[in-house]
Design a protein around this motif. Sequence first.
Motif, PDB file in Angstrom:
ATOM      1  N   GLY A 226       0.599  -1.294   0.039  1.00 27.26           N
ATOM      2  CA  GLY A 226       0.027   0.023  -0.143  1.00 27.26           C
ATOM      3  C   GLY A 226       0.840   1.287  -0.154  1.00 27.26           C
ATOM      4  N   THR A 227       2.090   1.459   0.275  1.00 35.08           N
ATOM      5  CA  THR A 227       3.007   2.152   0.099  1.00 35.08           C
ATOM      6  C   THR A 227       2.931   3.030  -1.270  1.00 35.08           C
ATOM      7  OG1 THR A 227       4.503   1.428   1.758  1.00 35.08           O
ATOM      8  CG2 THR A 227       5.604   3.050   0.373  1.00 35.08           C
ATOM      9  N   ARG A 228       2.713   4.258  -1.397  1.00 35.05           N
ATOM     10  CA  ARG A 228       2.655   4.880  -2.685  1.00 35.05           C
ATOM     11  C   ARG A 228       4.012   5.517  -2.914  1.00 35.05           C
ATOM     12  NH1 ARG A 228      -2.361   6.487  -4.753  1.00 35.05           N
ATOM     13  NH2 ARG A 228      -4.275   5.934  -3.525  1.00 35.05           N
ATOM     14  N   LEU A 229       4.538   5.363  -4.010  1.00 37.75           N
ATOM     15  CA  LEU A 229       5.713   5.956  -4.589  1.00 37.75           C
ATOM     16  C   LEU A 229       5.541   6.705  -5.845  1.00 37.75           C
ATOM     17  CD1 LEU A 229       7.818   2.361  -4.969  1.00 37.75           C
ATOM     18  CD2 LEU A 229       7.637   4.302  -3.034  1.00 37.75           C
ATOM     19  N   ARG A 230       6.310   7.887  -5.710  1.00 36.99           N
ATOM     20  CA  ARG A 230       6.114   8.790  -6.802  1.00 36.99           C
ATOM     21  C   ARG A 230       7.668   8.989  -7.355  1.00 36.99           C
ATOM     22  NH1 ARG A 230       3.876  14.090  -5.045  1.00 36.99           N
ATOM     23  NH2 ARG A 230       5.718  14.396  -3.991  1.00 36.99           N
ATOM     24  N   GLN A 231       7.824   8.970  -8.668  1.00 39.59           N
ATOM     25  CA  GLN A 231       8.904   8.983  -9.511  1.00 39.59           C
ATOM     26  C   GLN A 231       8.743  10.363 -10.412  1.00 39.59           C
ATOM     27  OE1 GLN A 231      11.434   5.837 -12.059  1.00 39.59           O
ATOM     28  NE2 GLN A 231       9.389   6.329 -12.907  1.00 39.59           N
ATOM     29  N   SER A 232       9.962  11.230 -10.128  1.00 38.76           N
ATOM     30  CA  SER A 232       9.912  12.344 -10.896  1.00 38.76           C
ATOM     31  C   SER A 232      11.176  12.505 -11.719  1.00 38.76           C
ATOM     32  CB  SER A 232       9.741  13.679  -9.934  1.00 38.76           C
ATOM     33  OG  SER A 232       8.689  13.622  -9.330  1.00 38.76           O
ATOM     34  N   CYS A 233      11.149  12.858 -12.756  1.00 48.75           N
ATOM     35  CA  CYS A 233      12.191  13.009 -13.750  1.00 48.75           C
ATOM     36  C   CYS A 233      12.190  14.434 -14.591  1.00 48.75           C
ATOM     37  CB  CYS A 233      12.366  11.799 -14.822  1.00 48.75           C
ATOM     38  SG  CYS A 233      12.607  10.285 -14.118  1.00 48.75           S
ATOM     39  N   SER A 234      13.092  15.175 -14.888  1.00 51.89           N
ATOM     40  CA  SER A 234      13.135  15.952 -15.670  1.00 51.89           C
ATOM     41  C   SER A 234      14.421  15.944 -16.624  1.00 51.89           C
ATOM     42  CB  SER A 234      13.488  17.308 -14.843  1.00 51.89           C
ATOM     43  OG  SER A 234      14.551  17.472 -14.096  1.00 51.89           O
ATOM     44  N   TRP A 235      14.090  16.613 -17.830  1.00 50.52           N
ATOM     45  CA  TRP A 235      15.193  16.519 -18.922  1.00 50.52           C
ATOM     46  C   TRP A 235      15.445  17.975 -19.553  1.00 50.52           C
ATOM     47  CZ3 TRP A 235      10.818  13.727 -18.431  1.00 50.52           C
ATOM     48  CH2 TRP A 235      11.047  12.141 -18.114  1.00 50.52           C
ATOM     49  N   LYS A 236      16.679  18.078 -20.354  1.00 56.06           N
ATOM     50  CA  LYS A 236      16.744  19.033 -21.258  1.00 56.06           C
ATOM     51  C   LYS A 236      17.267  18.400 -22.685  1.00 56.06           C
ATOM     52  CE  LYS A 236      18.797  22.001 -17.567  1.00 56.06           C
ATOM     53  NZ  LYS A 236      20.028  22.670 -17.101  1.00 56.06           N
ATOM     54  N   ASN A 237      16.045  18.517 -23.444  1.00 60.85           N
ATOM     55  CA  ASN A 237      16.341  17.997 -24.818  1.00 60.85           C
ATOM     56  C   ASN A 237      16.914  19.132 -25.610  1.00 60.85           C
ATOM     57  OD1 ASN A 237      15.998  16.844 -27.055  1.00 60.85           O
ATOM     58  ND2 ASN A 237      13.780  16.667 -27.319  1.00 60.85           N
ATOM     59  N   THR A 238      18.192  18.615 -26.134  1.00 62.04           N
ATOM     60  CA  THR A 238      19.018  19.366 -26.770  1.00 62.04           C
ATOM     61  C   THR A 238      18.953  19.086 -28.231  1.00 62.04           C
ATOM     62  OG1 THR A 238      21.015  18.154 -26.560  1.00 62.04           O
ATOM     63  CG2 THR A 238      20.605  19.964 -25.049  1.00 62.04           C
ATOM     64  N   GLU A 239      18.173  18.188 -28.805  1.00 66.26           N
ATOM     65  CA  GLU A 239      18.078  17.909 -30.155  1.00 66.26           C
ATOM     66  C   GLU A 239      17.132  18.505 -30.788  1.00 66.26           C
ATOM     67  OE1 GLU A 239      20.287  15.373 -31.234  1.00 66.26           O
ATOM     68  OE2 GLU A 239      21.185  15.606 -29.440  1.00 66.26           O
ATOM     69  N   ASP A 240      17.045  18.575 -32.236  1.00 62.16           N
ATOM     70  CA  ASP A 240      16.092  19.120 -33.103  1.00 62.16           C
ATOM     71  C   ASP A 240      14.796  18.197 -33.168  1.00 62.16           C
ATOM     72  OD1 ASP A 240      17.841  21.545 -33.415  1.00 62.16           O
ATOM     73  OD2 ASP A 240      18.897  20.317 -35.072  1.00 62.16           O
ATOM     74  N   HIS A 241      14.531  17.455 -32.402  1.00 57.84           N
ATOM     75  CA  HIS A 241      13.324  16.593 -32.688  1.00 57.84           C
ATOM     76  C   HIS A 241      12.577  16.156 -31.309  1.00 57.84           C
ATOM     77  CE1 HIS A 241      16.009  13.211 -31.398  1.00 57.84           C
ATOM     78  NE2 HIS A 241      16.777  13.712 -32.340  1.00 57.84           N
ATOM     79  N   ASP A 242      11.523  15.879 -31.025  1.00 62.69           N
ATOM     80  CA  ASP A 242      10.984  15.400 -30.091  1.00 62.69           C
ATOM     81  C   ASP A 242      11.428  14.009 -29.673  1.00 62.69           C
ATOM     82  OD1 ASP A 242       9.433  17.585 -30.330  1.00 62.69           O
ATOM     83  OD2 ASP A 242       7.566  16.562 -31.050  1.00 62.69           O
ATOM     84  N   MET A 243      11.117  13.741 -28.471  1.00 61.97           N
ATOM     85  CA  MET A 243      11.727  12.674 -27.941  1.00 61.97           C
ATOM     86  C   MET A 243      10.777  12.088 -26.847  1.00 61.97           C
ATOM     87  SD  MET A 243      15.476  12.418 -26.153  1.00 61.97           S
ATOM     88  CE  MET A 243      16.306  13.470 -27.546  1.00 61.97           C
ATOM     89  N   ALA A 244      10.800  10.455 -26.728  1.00 60.98           N
ATOM     90  CA  ALA A 244      10.031   9.800 -25.987  1.00 60.98           C
ATOM     91  C   ALA A 244      10.749   8.611 -25.686  1.00 60.98           C
ATOM     92  CB  ALA A 244       8.503   9.545 -26.606  1.00 60.98           C
TER      93      ALA A 244
END
Length: 254
Positions: A226-244
């Motif tokens: 029942g423990t709730r976990l939250r994962q947070s990520c941030s990025w800096k996309n330096t490329e000329d295209h979208d990313m996933a």
Amino acid sequence: VPGFSFSTGPFEIQPGDTFECFYTDTITDRQLNVQTAIGQQGPGGHHLTVYYADQKAPVGHRPCNDVEMLGLHQIAGAAGGKEGIIALPDGYATKIPAGKQLVVQAHYVRTEPGPATVEDKVTLTTVDDANVKAFANSFVMVDFDFKLAARAAGASTTECVVPKDLDVLLLLGHMHEWGAHYKLEKVDEKGKSLETLYETEWEPLFMSHPPVTSYAPDKPLKLTKGTRLRQSCSWKNTEDHDMAFPREMCVMFS
């Protein structure tokens, strides 16, 4: 050290991401207890992951797909020719039952133009039955849904509820070279942070060798059902295209 090694044989990779699954001719003739893996890859190698399959498949290799991955059980992983990032403490092991086919997933990120021929090798370190104190398995949290715009910063959070009581021996975050910050927290039902379990400013080197938080077997990190976990990520996309996903990632592995 007890164990055994095997190779993928030469294979070709193309520019960009390659996830290739190798169904080996190795069928376990008895139960094996694996502590860790050591892998060797060619230029652009991101990681090697070793699995066993419930259903045998013809020997050979092909691009991995999401459906078949659901039928594979992870044993160990390695990157950079060093001891596996999923190395377990002495006396702990992941169980491979008898009669299972071993499968290797090779991930490459090739930035140069044109194809290249590479060959991967992996060594599994095993533990005798008499020396196994306890068996371990993986608990993983993956964010599949983020989208990063070209030439822009981005962030994403995911939450999960721990399905049963767990004693955690090691914990790590995983992102690629555009990662900026990773954080894993315990939160309450309203999203209030209760405890930070893992946090780091991200560096490109961490893509294959992330910081790992290890816990002594007699003092594991206890995650109750029942423990709730939250994962947070941030990025800096330096490329000329979208990313996933999977070119970038936001993953908790334990």
